[in-house]
Design an enzyme around this catalytic site. Structure first.
Site, mmCIF file in Angstrom:
data_model
loop_
_atom_site.group_PDB
_atom_site.id
_atom_site.type_symbol
_atom_site.label_atom_id
_atom_site.label_comp_id
_atom_site.label_asym_id
_atom_site.label_seq_id
_atom_site.Cartn_x
_atom_site.Cartn_y
_atom_site.Cartn_z
ATOM 1 N N PRO A 89 13.527 24.599 -7.442
ATOM 2 C CA PRO A 89 13.234 23.351 -6.963
ATOM 3 C C PRO A 89 14.258 22.395 -6.849
ATOM 4 O O PRO A 89 14.342 21.343 -6.107
ATOM 5 C CB PRO A 89 12.106 22.770 -7.915
ATOM 6 C CG PRO A 89 12.272 23.708 -8.915
ATOM 7 C CD PRO A 89 12.814 25.013 -8.614
ATOM 8 N N GLU A 116 10.059 28.361 -17.909
ATOM 9 C CA GLU A 116 10.719 26.903 -17.608
ATOM 10 C C GLU A 116 11.806 26.756 -16.568
ATOM 11 O O GLU A 116 12.392 25.904 -16.327
ATOM 12 C CB GLU A 116 11.045 26.300 -18.851
ATOM 13 C CG GLU A 116 9.870 26.028 -19.809
ATOM 14 C CD GLU A 116 9.054 24.893 -19.057
ATOM 15 O OE1 GLU A 116 9.649 23.924 -18.553
ATOM 16 O OE2 GLU A 116 7.889 25.107 -19.343
ATOM 17 N N ARG A 154 12.214 35.613 11.171
ATOM 18 C CA ARG A 154 11.972 35.227 12.687
ATOM 19 C C ARG A 154 13.054 34.751 13.395
ATOM 20 O O ARG A 154 13.046 34.535 14.822
ATOM 21 C CB ARG A 154 10.685 34.429 12.717
ATOM 22 C CG ARG A 154 10.844 32.954 12.327
ATOM 23 C CD ARG A 154 9.295 32.482 11.966
ATOM 24 N NE ARG A 154 8.552 32.089 13.178
ATOM 25 C CZ ARG A 154 8.820 31.226 14.156
ATOM 26 N NH1 ARG A 154 9.758 30.525 13.971
ATOM 27 N NH2 ARG A 154 8.074 31.301 15.443
ATOM 28 N N ASP A 169 10.327 25.702 19.257
ATOM 29 C CA ASP A 169 9.831 25.403 17.976
ATOM 30 C C ASP A 169 10.253 24.153 17.449
ATOM 31 O O ASP A 169 11.319 23.764 17.887
ATOM 32 C CB ASP A 169 9.917 26.764 17.082
ATOM 33 C CG ASP A 169 8.927 27.611 17.089
ATOM 34 O OD1 ASP A 169 7.957 27.471 17.795
ATOM 35 O OD2 ASP A 169 9.273 28.756 16.716
HETATM 36 N N1 SAM Z 1 11.623 23.673 -14.893
HETATM 37 C C1 SAM Z 1 12.026 23.891 -13.462
HETATM 38 C C2 SAM Z 1 12.513 22.390 -12.920
HETATM 39 O O1 SAM Z 1 11.639 21.513 -13.202
HETATM 40 O O2 SAM Z 1 13.398 22.399 -12.084
HETATM 41 C C3 SAM Z 1 10.742 24.496 -12.813
HETATM 42 C C4 SAM Z 1 10.726 25.936 -13.114
HETATM 43 S S1 SAM Z 1 9.426 26.609 -12.216
HETATM 44 C C5 SAM Z 1 7.917 26.483 -13.280
HETATM 45 C C6 SAM Z 1 9.588 28.449 -12.416
HETATM 46 C C7 SAM Z 1 10.505 29.089 -11.099
HETATM 47 O O3 SAM Z 1 9.634 28.683 -9.997
HETATM 48 C C8 SAM Z 1 11.771 28.374 -10.845
HETATM 49 O O4 SAM Z 1 12.646 28.840 -11.927
HETATM 50 C C9 SAM Z 1 11.940 28.796 -9.444
HETATM 51 O O5 SAM Z 1 12.522 30.043 -9.205
HETATM 52 C C10 SAM Z 1 10.456 28.885 -8.982
HETATM 53 N N2 SAM Z 1 10.352 27.650 -8.219
HETATM 54 C C11 SAM Z 1 9.261 26.549 -8.354
HETATM 55 N N3 SAM Z 1 9.154 25.596 -7.408
HETATM 56 C C12 SAM Z 1 10.175 26.161 -6.575
HETATM 57 C C13 SAM Z 1 10.495 25.462 -5.077
HETATM 58 N N4 SAM Z 1 10.018 24.238 -4.962
HETATM 59 N N5 SAM Z 1 11.429 26.008 -4.442
HETATM 60 C C14 SAM Z 1 12.065 27.158 -4.771
HETATM 61 N N6 SAM Z 1 11.612 27.782 -6.163
HETATM 62 C C15 SAM Z 1 10.849 27.171 -6.987
#
Ligand code: SAM
Length: 250
Positions: A89, A116, A154, A169
């Site tokens: 994220p 986490e 795609r 698109d």
């Molecule tokens: N503690 C982290 C933070 O707040 O940045 C979030 C960890 S999340 C619970 C667990 C995993 O989900 C991340 O390491 C990532 O690989 C994936 N993930 C969660 N949200 C994501 C998003 N919006 N985009 C891409 N990967 C995501």
């Protein structure tokens, strides 16, 4: 193109990617998708991939060794390796432009985090870029990896039956897409716009362009600076913006 996904849930793949045009592309060998069980790169006898955070606090952290070993094993096994992408994220936002950039790579290694998050040393030393699918948090990187694969695939020529179908698109030329209609011409008392049944291709193209610009003005005006506009389209957009501002003031 080849995708290698590193995950503790390899059975989640191909999942939804087995269906529709992406499934067909995989079946026809236009792309390869391999999911790898990161747990196999952990240490016996427990094959543990997570541990408590240094410094304390809630939750667990993905250990560095299994992830780095898995990344190195994939890189050693493929003919030409591309970037290692950590789904996060905190990464750069997935956009059409980023997907286009990635679609020319021979291979992508995708690291799916859990818990986490992953040990920071993996991100600092073994990952080339981080990609986010939006400003919200999922429990793992698997669904983001699927979104990334589908978005990139795609754009690979030959994957869509008719390559011109992606040209209009949303986001491709900057603006959102125009509305689409099919038979019947009337359903209940909802009619298809007359122009689309006129057979006049010039008028149809002009109507579609105006609709696309109007929708972009209404829903995503932030996209407008990147849309290439002719002089008459610029005037049309200015009129739409003025109408929108009148509506908002009313
Ligand atoms: N503690 C982290 C933070 O707040 O940045 C979030 C960890 S999340 C619970 C667990 C995993 O989900 C991340 O390491 C990532 O690989 C994936 N993930 C969660 N949200 C994501 C998003 N919006 N985009 C891409 N990967 C995501």
């Amino acid at each position: 193109m080849r995708f290698d996904v590193l995950t503790i849930f390899p059975e989640m793949f191909p999942g939804p990617l087995a269906h529709g045009v992406i499934g067909k592309a995989l079946d026809r060998g236009l792309a390869e998708l391999h999911s790898h069980d990161v747990r196999e790169y952990a240490d016996p006898p427990h094959w543990q991939v997570d541990d408590e955070p240094f410094g304390g606090g809630a939750g667990m952290v993905f250990k560095p060794e299994p992830l780095v070993r898995a990344i190195e094993a994939v890189e050693a096994s493929v003919e030409t390796s591309g970037p290692v992408i950590f789904l996060s994220p905190q990464g750069e936002r997935l956009t059409h432009q980023l997907a286009k950039e990635l679609a020319v790579q021979p291979q992508l290694t995708m690291v799916c985090g859990r818990y986490e998050g992953v040990d920071q040393r993996v991100r600092d030393h073994a990952v080339d870029r981080e990609v986010s699918i939006g400003d919200y948090v999922l429990t793992g990187g698997e669904i983001p990896a699927m979104v990334l694969i589908e978005t990139v695939l795609r754009l690979v020529p030959t994957v869509l039956g008719d390559p011109t179908s992606a040209q209009l698109d949303s986001f491709v030329e900057g603006a959102l897409d125009h509305p689409h209609y099919t038979r019947p011409a009337q359903f209940r008392d909802w009619r298809v716009p007359e122009v689309l049944r006129s057979g006049d291709h010039g008028r149809i193209a002009e109507w579609r362009r105006e609709q696309a610009l109007r929708i972009t003005v209404d829903r995503r005006p932030d996209l407008l600076p990147d849309v290439e506009l002719s002089a008459s389209e610029t005037r049309f957009v200015e009129r739409c913006l003025a109408q929108k501002s009148d509506r908002e003031d009313a």
